[in-house]
Design a protein around this motif. Sequence first.
Motif, mmCIF file in Angstrom:
data_model
loop_
_atom_site.group_PDB
_atom_site.id
_atom_site.type_symbol
_atom_site.label_atom_id
_atom_site.label_comp_id
_atom_site.label_asym_id
_atom_site.label_seq_id
_atom_site.Cartn_x
_atom_site.Cartn_y
_atom_site.Cartn_z
ATOM 1 N N GLY A 1 31.985 2.973 45.311
ATOM 2 C CA GLY A 1 30.724 2.248 45.315
ATOM 3 C C GLY A 1 30.541 1.470 46.599
ATOM 4 N N LEU A 2 29.292 1.147 46.885
ATOM 5 C CA LEU A 2 28.975 0.290 48.033
ATOM 6 C C LEU A 2 27.595 -0.316 47.834
ATOM 7 C CD1 LEU A 2 26.697 1.793 50.020
ATOM 8 C CD2 LEU A 2 28.675 3.121 50.694
ATOM 9 N N TYR A 3 27.321 -1.355 48.615
ATOM 10 C CA TYR A 3 26.052 -2.083 48.572
ATOM 11 C C TYR A 3 25.453 -2.129 49.973
ATOM 12 C CZ TYR A 3 28.016 -4.084 44.264
ATOM 13 O OH TYR A 3 28.567 -4.264 43.022
ATOM 14 N N TRP A 4 24.125 -2.143 50.037
ATOM 15 C CA TRP A 4 23.444 -2.383 51.304
ATOM 16 C C TRP A 4 22.130 -3.099 51.025
ATOM 17 C CZ3 TRP A 4 22.893 2.189 48.807
ATOM 18 C CH2 TRP A 4 21.644 2.797 48.776
ATOM 19 N N GLU A 5 21.646 -3.787 52.060
ATOM 20 C CA GLU A 5 20.378 -4.475 51.935
ATOM 21 C C GLU A 5 19.247 -3.504 52.166
ATOM 22 O OE1 GLU A 5 19.067 -8.512 53.402
ATOM 23 O OE2 GLU A 5 21.219 -8.557 53.861
ATOM 24 N N GLY A 6 18.373 -3.424 51.197
ATOM 25 C CA GLY A 6 17.212 -2.557 51.307
ATOM 26 C C GLY A 6 16.004 -3.340 51.797
ATOM 27 N N PRO A 7 14.836 -2.766 51.652
ATOM 28 C CA PRO A 7 13.605 -3.410 52.116
ATOM 29 C C PRO A 7 13.361 -4.758 51.434
ATOM 30 C CG PRO A 7 13.204 -1.127 51.473
ATOM 31 C CD PRO A 7 14.593 -1.463 51.047
ATOM 32 N N ARG B 1 9.748 4.844 51.828
ATOM 33 C CA ARG B 1 10.299 5.793 52.799
ATOM 34 C C ARG B 1 11.747 5.435 53.135
ATOM 35 N NH1 ARG B 1 6.181 6.346 55.366
ATOM 36 N NH2 ARG B 1 6.230 4.426 56.558
ATOM 37 N N ASP B 2 12.025 4.147 53.338
ATOM 38 C CA ASP B 2 13.377 3.700 53.661
ATOM 39 C C ASP B 2 14.353 4.088 52.545
ATOM 40 O OD1 ASP B 2 15.258 1.897 55.313
ATOM 41 O OD2 ASP B 2 15.392 1.033 53.301
ATOM 42 N N VAL B 3 14.008 3.783 51.331
ATOM 43 C CA VAL B 3 14.907 4.080 50.207
ATOM 44 C C VAL B 3 15.042 5.589 50.015
ATOM 45 C CG1 VAL B 3 15.266 3.797 47.721
ATOM 46 C CG2 VAL B 3 14.474 1.860 49.088
ATOM 47 N N SER B 4 13.941 6.325 50.103
ATOM 48 C CA SER B 4 14.033 7.774 49.906
ATOM 49 C C SER B 4 14.878 8.439 50.984
ATOM 50 C CB SER B 4 12.643 8.417 49.844
ATOM 51 O OG SER B 4 12.004 8.406 51.098
ATOM 52 N N GLU B 5 14.760 7.964 52.227
ATOM 53 C CA GLU B 5 15.556 8.547 53.309
ATOM 54 C C GLU B 5 17.038 8.281 53.121
ATOM 55 O OE1 GLU B 5 13.764 7.080 56.909
ATOM 56 O OE2 GLU B 5 12.082 8.494 56.759
ATOM 57 N N VAL B 6 17.412 7.060 52.766
ATOM 58 C CA VAL B 6 18.827 6.749 52.574
ATOM 59 C C VAL B 6 19.396 7.532 51.395
ATOM 60 C CG1 VAL B 6 20.510 4.943 51.994
ATOM 61 C CG2 VAL B 6 18.703 4.460 53.649
ATOM 62 N N LEU B 7 18.651 7.582 50.295
ATOM 63 C CA LEU B 7 19.144 8.277 49.109
ATOM 64 C C LEU B 7 18.993 9.794 49.187
ATOM 65 C CD1 LEU B 7 17.912 5.920 46.242
ATOM 66 C CD2 LEU B 7 20.216 6.087 47.240
ATOM 67 N N GLY B 8 18.216 10.288 50.144
ATOM 68 C CA GLY B 8 18.022 11.725 50.270
ATOM 69 C C GLY B 8 17.068 12.282 49.223
ATOM 70 N N LEU B 9 16.063 11.494 48.860
ATOM 71 C CA LEU B 9 15.073 11.908 47.863
ATOM 72 C C LEU B 9 13.786 12.367 48.539
ATOM 73 C CD1 LEU B 9 15.518 8.940 45.361
ATOM 74 C CD2 LEU B 9 16.313 11.300 45.056
ATOM 75 N N PRO B 10 12.976 13.136 47.829
ATOM 76 C CA PRO B 10 11.666 13.510 48.378
ATOM 77 C C PRO B 10 10.798 12.266 48.601
ATOM 78 C CG PRO B 10 12.211 14.865 46.466
ATOM 79 C CD PRO B 10 13.244 13.783 46.542
ATOM 80 N N GLU B 11 9.827 12.399 49.478
ATOM 81 C CA GLU B 11 8.926 11.287 49.781
ATOM 82 C C GLU B 11 8.224 10.791 48.522
ATOM 83 O OE1 GLU B 11 6.069 11.759 52.904
ATOM 84 O OE2 GLU B 11 7.488 12.894 54.123
ATOM 85 N N PHE C 1 27.298 10.597 47.312
ATOM 86 C CA PHE C 1 27.859 9.378 47.891
ATOM 87 C C PHE C 1 28.196 9.605 49.360
ATOM 88 C CE2 PHE C 1 31.017 6.296 49.056
ATOM 89 C CZ PHE C 1 30.672 5.132 48.372
ATOM 90 N N ASP C 2 28.899 10.703 49.637
ATOM 91 C CA ASP C 2 29.266 11.019 51.023
ATOM 92 C C ASP C 2 28.034 11.166 51.913
ATOM 93 O OD1 ASP C 2 32.006 10.973 50.472
ATOM 94 O OD2 ASP C 2 32.075 13.134 50.060
ATOM 95 N N SER C 3 26.999 11.829 51.395
ATOM 96 C CA SER C 3 25.774 12.021 52.176
ATOM 97 C C SER C 3 25.067 10.691 52.441
ATOM 98 C CB SER C 3 24.822 12.967 51.447
ATOM 99 O OG SER C 3 25.384 14.251 51.365
ATOM 100 N N ILE C 4 24.980 9.855 51.427
ATOM 101 C CA ILE C 4 24.320 8.556 51.590
ATOM 102 C C ILE C 4 25.102 7.684 52.559
ATOM 103 C CG2 ILE C 4 23.677 6.421 50.396
ATOM 104 C CD1 ILE C 4 23.140 8.303 47.899
ATOM 105 N N LEU C 5 26.415 7.644 52.406
ATOM 106 C CA LEU C 5 27.250 6.877 53.334
ATOM 107 C C LEU C 5 27.063 7.394 54.760
ATOM 108 C CD1 LEU C 5 29.380 4.759 54.013
ATOM 109 C CD2 LEU C 5 31.130 6.403 53.261
ATOM 110 N N GLY C 6 26.991 8.702 54.917
ATOM 111 C CA GLY C 6 26.761 9.284 56.240
ATOM 112 C C GLY C 6 25.428 8.853 56.835
ATOM 113 N N ARG C 7 24.389 8.808 56.016
ATOM 114 C CA ARG C 7 23.086 8.358 56.523
ATOM 115 C C ARG C 7 23.117 6.882 56.903
ATOM 116 N NH1 ARG C 7 21.421 12.460 52.932
ATOM 117 N NH2 ARG C 7 21.287 11.113 51.095
ATOM 118 N N LEU C 8 23.795 6.049 56.116
ATOM 119 C CA LEU C 8 23.922 4.643 56.477
ATOM 120 C C LEU C 8 24.650 4.502 57.818
ATOM 121 C CD1 LEU C 8 24.866 3.111 53.001
ATOM 122 C CD2 LEU C 8 22.721 2.760 54.249
ATOM 123 N N ARG C 9 25.731 5.255 57.979
ATOM 124 C CA ARG C 9 26.479 5.223 59.249
ATOM 125 C C ARG C 9 25.609 5.694 60.413
ATOM 126 N NH1 ARG C 9 31.801 7.690 56.720
ATOM 127 N NH2 ARG C 9 33.006 5.784 56.501
#
Length: 127
Positions: A105-111, A20-30, A71-79
């Motif tokens: 590009g960017l990096y973040w810590e996932g689950p 769920r965490d990864v799908s929400e950040v990436l904007g993917l279906p459940e 990229f913009d959408s994912i960065l926005g969700r991280l913010r």
Amino acid sequence: MSVELNHTIVHVKDRWAAARDVSEVLGLPEATAYGPFAELKLDNAASLDFMDTEGEIRGQHYAFLVSEEEFDSILGRLRDDGRQWWADPFKRKPQEINNGDGGRGLYWEGPDGHWLEIITRPYGSGS
């Protein structure tokens, strides 16, 4: 026949929370159930198959090629989530992005300590 990555198993403490965490950040279906996995399908037909694991989990690196708009959408969700990200995998440039190969590009810590990355240009493709 060409060789393509079909899936990889991602070891986590809670497969549904991690997927769920990864799908929400990436904007993917459940994710959906597939045997013992929470299967998160990617747009190129590959999947991340999250699996509950006991004991120590060694963080892995997962990089995703995305469009500029994604990229913009994912960065926005991280913010919006108040999450930390870095321009580099060594955490020396917090809240910055990189411009490798003429893209972003960017990096973040996932689950469970997994290190996630988004890039808009494949490595070695740039100017």
